[in-house]
Design a protein around this motif. Structure first.
Motif, PDB file in Angstrom:
ATOM      1  N   GLY A  69       0.631  -1.124  -0.197  1.00 15.80           N
ATOM      2  CA  GLY A  69       0.133  -0.234   0.033  1.00 15.80           C
ATOM      3  C   GLY A  69       0.700   1.283   0.137  1.00 15.80           C
ATOM      4  N   PRO A  70       1.681   1.217   0.713  1.00 13.17           N
ATOM      5  CA  PRO A  70       2.537   2.592   0.909  1.00 13.17           C
ATOM      6  C   PRO A  70       3.358   2.872  -0.437  1.00 13.17           C
ATOM      7  CG  PRO A  70       3.019   1.313   2.816  1.00 13.17           C
ATOM      8  CD  PRO A  70       2.351   0.450   1.767  1.00 13.17           C
ATOM      9  N   GLU A  74       2.262   4.975  -6.442  1.00 14.78           N
ATOM     10  CA  GLU A  74       3.644   5.489  -7.349  1.00 14.78           C
ATOM     11  C   GLU A  74       3.885   4.475  -8.484  1.00 14.78           C
ATOM     12  OE1 GLU A  74       6.999   7.829  -5.133  1.00 14.78           O
ATOM     13  OE2 GLU A  74       6.543   6.226  -3.905  1.00 14.78           O
ATOM     14  N   ALA A  75       3.774   3.292  -8.201  1.00 18.26           N
ATOM     15  CA  ALA A  75       3.772   2.306  -9.062  1.00 18.26           C
ATOM     16  C   ALA A  75       2.768   2.011 -10.284  1.00 18.26           C
ATOM     17  CB  ALA A  75       3.866   0.636  -8.381  1.00 18.26           C
ATOM     18  N   ILE A  76       1.614   2.412  -9.812  1.00 19.53           N
ATOM     19  CA  ILE A  76       0.568   2.380 -10.675  1.00 19.53           C
ATOM     20  C   ILE A  76       0.563   3.502 -11.624  1.00 19.53           C
ATOM     21  CG2 ILE A  76      -1.917   2.616 -11.062  1.00 19.53           C
ATOM     22  CD1 ILE A  76      -2.321   0.787  -8.553  1.00 19.53           C
ATOM     23  N   GLN A  77       0.862   4.746 -10.825  1.00 15.21           N
ATOM     24  CA  GLN A  77       0.922   6.043 -11.830  1.00 15.21           C
ATOM     25  C   GLN A  77       2.192   6.011 -12.772  1.00 15.21           C
ATOM     26  OE1 GLN A  77      -1.551   8.424 -11.052  1.00 15.21           O
ATOM     27  NE2 GLN A  77      -1.025   8.581 -13.076  1.00 15.21           N
ATOM     28  N   ASP A 108       5.960  -2.314  -5.629  1.00 15.83           N
ATOM     29  CA  ASP A 108       6.647  -1.094  -4.933  1.00 15.83           C
ATOM     30  C   ASP A 108       7.732  -0.505  -5.765  1.00 15.83           C
ATOM     31  OD1 ASP A 108       8.141  -3.542  -5.064  1.00 15.83           O
ATOM     32  OD2 ASP A 108       8.896  -3.539  -3.068  1.00 15.83           O
ATOM     33  N   ASP A 109       8.000  -0.910  -7.236  1.00 16.85           N
ATOM     34  CA  ASP A 109       9.017  -0.416  -8.011  1.00 16.85           C
ATOM     35  C   ASP A 109       8.118   0.890  -9.160  1.00 16.85           C
ATOM     36  OD1 ASP A 109      10.882  -1.806  -6.823  1.00 16.85           O
ATOM     37  OD2 ASP A 109      10.554  -3.361  -8.350  1.00 16.85           O
ATOM     38  N   VAL A 110       8.725   1.301  -9.699  1.00 17.27           N
ATOM     39  CA  VAL A 110       8.297   2.307 -10.923  1.00 17.27           C
ATOM     40  C   VAL A 110       9.145   2.094 -12.119  1.00 17.27           C
ATOM     41  CG1 VAL A 110       7.566   3.984  -8.952  1.00 17.27           C
ATOM     42  CG2 VAL A 110       9.637   4.226 -10.325  1.00 17.27           C
ATOM     43  N   LEU A 111       8.320   2.404 -13.195  1.00 15.70           N
ATOM     44  CA  LEU A 111       8.826   2.575 -14.568  1.00 15.70           C
ATOM     45  C   LEU A 111       9.489   3.956 -14.735  1.00 15.70           C
ATOM     46  CD1 LEU A 111       6.341   0.706 -16.862  1.00 15.70           C
ATOM     47  CD2 LEU A 111       8.512  -0.275 -15.875  1.00 15.70           C
TER      48      LEU A 111
END
Length: 315
Positions: free
Chosen positions: A16-17, A21-24, A94-97
């Protein structure tokens, strides 16, 4: 030219925390023909509320919620089953592109259609996504080698085609960790691999990650199982280079030594001695010898006392 549909697969459990950010970062990708497939694996935090909020406002999001925690492999396999894209990639919840990542990957797939897997390098970040360093082990795999035999080369972001994925047994639902590693070995057995020397992914290191920090020993076990499965598959069908039995034994020896260190740390001396003996019986002087000593020493209280002593000396 019509863009192939890109399916971005995200398996989530209690992230959750970081999930927003990952989805966005996925929704903000410039590549237009995409779908986001999220499987929530029975989270007990606010993950499902966050996922539901996004899915209500974006029809390009496919969601599924498991009634209980089935494990990373089962959740990720469900993601693949729910997806529709010709191209697929895995993103940690919990990661981002990095912006433009899917665009770059899709272009590479069109340029190298025979590749079953295309990967890039990535940034290693702290819990707040501040960049710490570049990824270790990200490289083009030399001709005549494989990811299994070379021991490095494939890191995030990893993208693959549905056509090649269908030629494998797919994501192993029984795996709890190293799910991606197991899949990488399978994919390189049905096609070639291409490396993009550009960071397209931000990998977040946090204390609850299933393959980092306190979960290192467990991660090594599942990584070893992926190696073991690949070794035996390639004995029957040697499509790409494998490893020798002694190298496989060396890895299991490392796993056992890591378990020995954990047992000693929790004062389970009997189990610690048992794991230690299993380790040296499996393999003693090998390529992982130094790492085994580190795994044993760094997991014990004497090392903590040594660190405390150093701090006192420094002050």
């Amino acid at each position: 030219m019509t863009q192939p549909l890109y399916s971005v697969l995200v398996a989530n459990y209690n992230r959750g925390p970081y999930l927003r950010e990952a989805i966005q970062s996925i929704l903000d990708q410039s590549y237009q023909s995409k779908e986001l497939v999220i499987v929530d694996d029975g989270s007990t935090d606010d993950s499902w509320e966050i996922i539901s909020e996004f899915s209500r406002s974006d029809k390009g999001i496919v969601v599924h919620r498991n009634s209980g925690n089935t494990g990373c492999g089962a959740a990720m396999r469900k993601c693949a089953e729910l997806s529709s894209g010709e191209l697929l990639c895995l993103v940690g919840s919990d990661d981002v592109l990095v912006p433009g990542a899917l665009e770059i990957m899709a272009k590479a797939h069109l340029e190298f259609p025979s590749c079953s897997l295309i990967n890039s390098t990535h940034y290693v970040c702290d819990e707040h996504l501040h960049i710490l360093r570049m990824a270790y082990g990200a490289a083009a795999i030399p001709k005549g080698e494989s990811y299994l035999s070379f021991g490095k080369g494939i890191t995030n972001l990893v993208s693959f085609t549905r056509l090649h994925y269908a030629r494998t047994a797919g994501i192993d639902a029984s795996f709890k960790r190293a799910v991606d590693q197991d899949l990488f070995y399978k994919l390189e057995e049905v096609g070639s691999v291409h490396f993009i020397d550009q960071p397209l992914y931000k990998y977040r290191v946090n204390s609850s990650g299933i393959s980092t920090l306190k979960n290192l020993s467990k991660s090594r076990y599942w990584f070893g199982l992926a190696k073991d499965n690949a070794y035996h598959r390639r004995l029957k069908a040697p499509s790409v280079k494998s490893i020798e039995k002694k190298e496989l034994n060396a890895w299991w020896s490392l796993v056992y030594m890591s378990k020995a260190g954990e047992a000693f740390r929790s004062f389970r001396l009997g189990k610690g001695i048992c794991w230690f003996l299993m380790s040296i019986t499996k393999s003693t002087f090998d390529s992982y010898a130094v790492l085994k000593l580190q795994s044993l020493f760094l997991s014990t209280y004497p090392h903590r006392w040594y660190q405390q002593w150093r701090k006192k000396q420094a002050s």
